[in-house]
Each structure stands twice: as structure tokens, then as C-alpha cells.
Design a protein around this motif. Structure first.
Motif, PDB file in Angstrom:
ATOM      1  N   VAL A 205       0.857  -1.197   0.000  1.00 47.76           N
ATOM      2  CA  VAL A 205       0.000   0.000   0.000  1.00 47.76           C
ATOM      3  C   VAL A 205       0.891   1.244   0.000  1.00 47.76           C
ATOM      4  CG1 VAL A 205      -1.747   1.288   1.297  1.00 47.76           C
ATOM      5  CG2 VAL A 205      -1.865  -1.218   1.169  1.00 47.76           C
ATOM      6  N   LEU A 208       2.089   2.498  -3.437  1.00 45.13           N
ATOM      7  CA  LEU A 208       1.142   3.046  -4.420  1.00 45.13           C
ATOM      8  C   LEU A 208       1.472   4.513  -4.677  1.00 45.13           C
ATOM      9  CD1 LEU A 208      -2.223   1.537  -3.077  1.00 45.13           C
ATOM     10  CD2 LEU A 208      -0.871   0.745  -5.040  1.00 45.13           C
ATOM     11  N   ASN A 209       1.697   4.843  -5.935  1.00 43.86           N
ATOM     12  CA  ASN A 209       2.099   6.221  -6.254  1.00 43.86           C
ATOM     13  C   ASN A 209       1.516   6.676  -7.591  1.00 43.86           C
ATOM     14  OD1 ASN A 209       3.513   4.636  -7.992  1.00 43.86           O
ATOM     15  ND2 ASN A 209       5.549   5.385  -7.436  1.00 43.86           N
ATOM     16  N   SER A 215       2.046  -0.057  -8.260  1.00 44.58           N
ATOM     17  CA  SER A 215       0.813  -0.800  -8.003  1.00 44.58           C
ATOM     18  C   SER A 215       0.868  -2.247  -8.477  1.00 44.58           C
ATOM     19  CB  SER A 215      -0.373  -0.093  -8.663  1.00 44.58           C
ATOM     20  OG  SER A 215      -0.207  -0.064 -10.062  1.00 44.58           O
ATOM     21  N   THR A 218       0.074  -4.910  -5.749  1.00 51.54           N
ATOM     22  CA  THR A 218      -1.302  -4.712  -5.278  1.00 51.54           C
ATOM     23  C   THR A 218      -2.302  -5.200  -6.321  1.00 51.54           C
ATOM     24  OG1 THR A 218      -0.694  -2.865  -3.856  1.00 51.54           O
ATOM     25  CG2 THR A 218      -2.990  -2.956  -4.575  1.00 51.54           C
ATOM     26  N   GLU A 219      -2.070  -4.826  -7.575  1.00 53.15           N
ATOM     27  CA  GLU A 219      -2.981  -5.262  -8.642  1.00 53.15           C
ATOM     28  C   GLU A 219      -3.009  -6.778  -8.763  1.00 53.15           C
ATOM     29  OE1 GLU A 219      -1.937  -1.864 -11.772  1.00 53.15           O
ATOM     30  OE2 GLU A 219      -3.460  -3.277 -12.489  1.00 53.15           O
ATOM     31  N   GLN A 242      -4.003   6.979  -1.477  1.00 49.32           N
ATOM     32  CA  GLN A 242      -3.979   5.502  -1.424  1.00 49.32           C
ATOM     33  C   GLN A 242      -5.405   4.949  -1.465  1.00 49.32           C
ATOM     34  OE1 GLN A 242      -1.759   4.915   2.177  1.00 49.32           O
ATOM     35  NE2 GLN A 242       0.231   5.123   1.171  1.00 49.32           N
ATOM     36  N   GLU A 245      -6.586   5.181  -5.069  1.00 55.32           N
ATOM     37  CA  GLU A 245      -5.944   4.218  -5.966  1.00 55.32           C
ATOM     38  C   GLU A 245      -6.422   2.792  -5.671  1.00 55.32           C
ATOM     39  OE1 GLU A 245      -1.776   4.828  -6.651  1.00 55.32           O
ATOM     40  OE2 GLU A 245      -1.687   3.185  -8.115  1.00 55.32           O
ATOM     41  N   LEU A 246      -6.569   2.455  -4.403  1.00 54.57           N
ATOM     42  CA  LEU A 246      -7.059   1.108  -4.052  1.00 54.57           C
ATOM     43  C   LEU A 246      -8.445   0.885  -4.640  1.00 54.57           C
ATOM     44  CD1 LEU A 246      -5.802   0.916  -0.348  1.00 54.57           C
ATOM     45  CD2 LEU A 246      -5.154  -0.676  -2.199  1.00 54.57           C
ATOM     46  N   LEU A 249      -8.318   0.326  -8.295  1.00 52.57           N
ATOM     47  CA  LEU A 249      -7.780  -0.992  -8.636  1.00 52.57           C
ATOM     48  C   LEU A 249      -8.739  -2.118  -8.246  1.00 52.57           C
ATOM     49  CD1 LEU A 249      -4.061  -0.481  -7.478  1.00 52.57           C
ATOM     50  CD2 LEU A 249      -4.936  -0.423  -9.821  1.00 52.57           C
TER      51      LEU A 249
END
Ligand code: C2E
Ligand code: MG
Ligand code: MG
Ligand code: MG
Length: 282
Positions: A205, A208-209, A215, A218-219, A242, A245-246, A249
Motif C-alpha cells: 500500500v 502506491l504512487n 501498483s 497490489t494489482e 492511497q 488508488e485502491l 484498482l
């Protein structure tokens, strides 16, 4: 006490060894203090809200043990409790506290669940499932309100008995893999393990940028959770970026300082009283 440890060491091994093991001595003292604190009922449990990322509403909370009045954190004293065999007692204390509180909080939030961390050592305890079920009964809490968190390394050892996990799940207790992605085991085990939830480690996490490099893991974990039909919880969510973005995704659940630090039980009482179905933002 210190004199006793020194004396024992001097008696059996001589002073040279004592001098080499000053660290052992300090550790032994800390272990004694920890034992006294656990048996004296002086440990505490705090709770970090787990929220729906889309609207910030609390859906559960993770129970985290604390040693009040001591500047020693679980990353230090939990491994110590594992080493000295105290973890069973400490773990049951945390479980009992968490279930008692969850039973109360459930009145305001019918689907509320609590997650409790377990050590690998506890998983090897043959009576684990029976004990957990007995504690649920004592608290009057249905099993669907409990999730047990185990790290990858705890789950993937030669000594791990899958049947304990199966037994827990047969009772309706869910199993989460904590700090997912940081273990060094192969992914193959995931399709074999009886688990329900993945907790994406906060290191991912933190990466994530908004860029693909940040990512990638995470993806991949989100996709994996979807394919295997596992729930996913992002850990260590600290910023609004974050969260966005979460969500983008496809991860819908998380916990972290952005929403709330771990709270003591009165803090949770207040939060639940105040927000009761409102977004968490402390
Ligand atoms: P964990 O289970 O992965 O717990 C999450 C840790 O991340 C907690 O640290 C929590 O306070 C911290 N955290 C939460 N949100 C954020 C954030 O936004 N940013 C950052 N940087 N950190 C965040 P804590 O409470 O110090 O616990 C550390 C570890 O100790 C836990 O990691 C868990 O592995 C272990 N632990 C804690 N309580 C227990 C327990 O009752 N039993 C066992 N066996 N282990 C426990
Ligand atoms: Mg955890
Ligand atoms: Mg974790
Ligand atoms: Mg951790």
C-alpha cells in the motif's frame, strides 16, 4: 530477578558465559515481567477499525495487544511470548477480550466482526478450535463475527496442521492471511489452504504512487483474491491518494492511520456511539 539469573548462570556455566549473554539476561528479565503482566491481568487490547474504503464506514476491527506502561511493542514482546511459551495464555487473553467487546459492539452494528492475530505456536495447540469455540459461546457471539489472522509463514510450515484450520472454518470462523505478499513461500499453497481473507501487507500500500511500478503487486493480489474468491483487506492505508488508488484498482476494504489509529475499548465505544454507520475519520 537479575541477581537470580546471574547466579544461575554463574553456577552452571561460569562467569564467561554470563558476560556473553547479557542480552539473554535482559531478555529473561523482560520475559519474567511479561509473564507477571499477563498473569496479573495487566495487558490490554486496542482495536483498529476496518472500513469500507468507498464510504469509510466501519465493518469490523482488528484486535492488537498492548503492554500498558511499557515502551515495548508487540513486534518485540509477541516473539518473546512465543519463545517462552507464554503466547498461548496471552493469545487467549486477547481472544477473550476481543470477543467480549465484539459481542457488545454488535448491538450497534449487526454485521461487525473482530479479527484476532494468532501465532503459529497456537495453531499447533490441538485444543485450539475447541477453546476458540468455547470462548465464542462464553461471549455469546456467533462464529461469523470472528476472523483469525495468521501470517503466511505461520501457515506454510511443515508442522502446520491444515485440519485445525478446517475445523475452525467448519464452525464458521473465518481465516485471514496476514501481511500477505511478504512471505517467501510459493503462491501454490494459496489454492490448497482453507482461508477466506487476504490482508495485503502495508508495504505494498505504501508503494502506491499512481504509477504501474508502484501498483504491480497490489494489482496482482487484487486479481488473485478475485479469482480465488477471497476477501481482501488493504493494511496500512495512510493517505487519501492511497484510498483512491485502491478503489480504482478494485480493493474495497482497508484499515490504517488515515481512518483511525488503534483505539482502546472506551475509544471504540465512543466511535461506535458517535458514528454508528457514519464514516470513520478520527
Ligand atoms: P499486524 O497484525 O500486521 O498488525 C498491523 C500493525 O500495523 C499494527 O501494529 C498496527 O498498529 C500497525 N498499523 C495500522 N495502521 C497502520 C498505518 O496506517 N501505518 C503503519 N505504519 N502502521 C499501521 P502493532 O499493533 O504494533 O502490531 C504489530 C504486530 O504484532 C501485528 O502485525 C501482529 O503481527 C503482532 N500482534 C499484535 N497483537 C497480537 C496478538 O494479540 N497476538 C499475536 N500473535 N500477534 C499480535
Ligand atoms: Mg494482523
Ligand atoms: Mg498485518
Ligand atoms: Mg505485521
Amino acid at each position: 530477578d537479575a541477581a537470580m539469573y546471574a547466579a544461575k548462570r554463574r553456577h552452571s556455566h561460569g562467569w564467561e558465559l554470563y558476560a556473553q549473554t547479557a542480552e539473554d539476561l535482559a531478555e529473561g528479565l523482560l520475559a519474567d515481567e511479561l509473564t507477571n503482566a499477563v498473569r496479573g491481568g495487566r495487558m490490554a487490547v486496542v482495536y483498529q477499525p476496518i472500513v469500507n474504503l468507498a464510504d469509510g464506514r466501519m465493518i469490523g476491527a482488528e484486535a492488537l495487544v498492548r503492554w500498558p506502561g511499557r515502551d515495548v511493542f508487540p513486534d518485540v514482546f509477541v516473539p518473546l511470548a512465543e519463545k517462552t511459551g507464554l503466547i498461548g495464555e496471552l493469545g487467549m487473553f486477547v481472544l477473550r477480550e476481543a470477543l467480549t467487546h465484539a459481542a457488545a459492539w454488535r448491538a450497534a452494528m449487526p454485521e461487525f466482526y473482530v479479527t484476532v492475530n494468532l501465532s503459529a505456536h497456537q495453531l499447533r495447540e490441538p485444543e485450539l478450535a475447541a477453546r476458540v469455540v468455547a470462548e465464542l459461546d462464553r461471549a455469546g457471539l456467533p462464529a461469523r463475527h470472528l476472523v483469525l489472522e495468521l501470517t503466511e509463514s505461520a501457515l506454510v510450515t511443515d508442522r502446520t496442521d491444515i485440519s485445525v484450520l478446517e475445523l475452525l472454518r467448519a464452525h464458521g470462523i473465518r481465516i485471514a492471511i496476514d501481511d500477505f505478499g511478504t512471505g517467501y513461500s510459493s503462491l501454490r499453497y494459496l489454492t490448497r489452504l482453507p482461508v477466506d481473507v487476504l490482508k495485503l501487507d502495508r508495504s505494498f500500500v505504501g508503494e502506491l504512487n499512481g504509477e504501474p511500478e508502484g501498483s504491480a503487486v497490489t494489482e496482482a493480489v487484487i486479481r488473485l483474491s478475485q479469482i480465488l474468491r477471497l476477501s481482501l483487506v488493504a493494511e496500512g492505508v495512510e493517505t487519501e491518494a492511497q484510498v483512491r488508488e485502491l478503489l480504482l484498482l478494485g480493493c474495497v476494504t482497508g484499515q490504517g492511520y488515515y481512518f483511525s489509529r488503534p483505539l482502546d475499548a472506551p475509544g471504540m465505544d465512543r466511535l461506535i456511539g458517535e458514528v454508528s454507520g457514519q464514516p470513520v475519520h478520527t
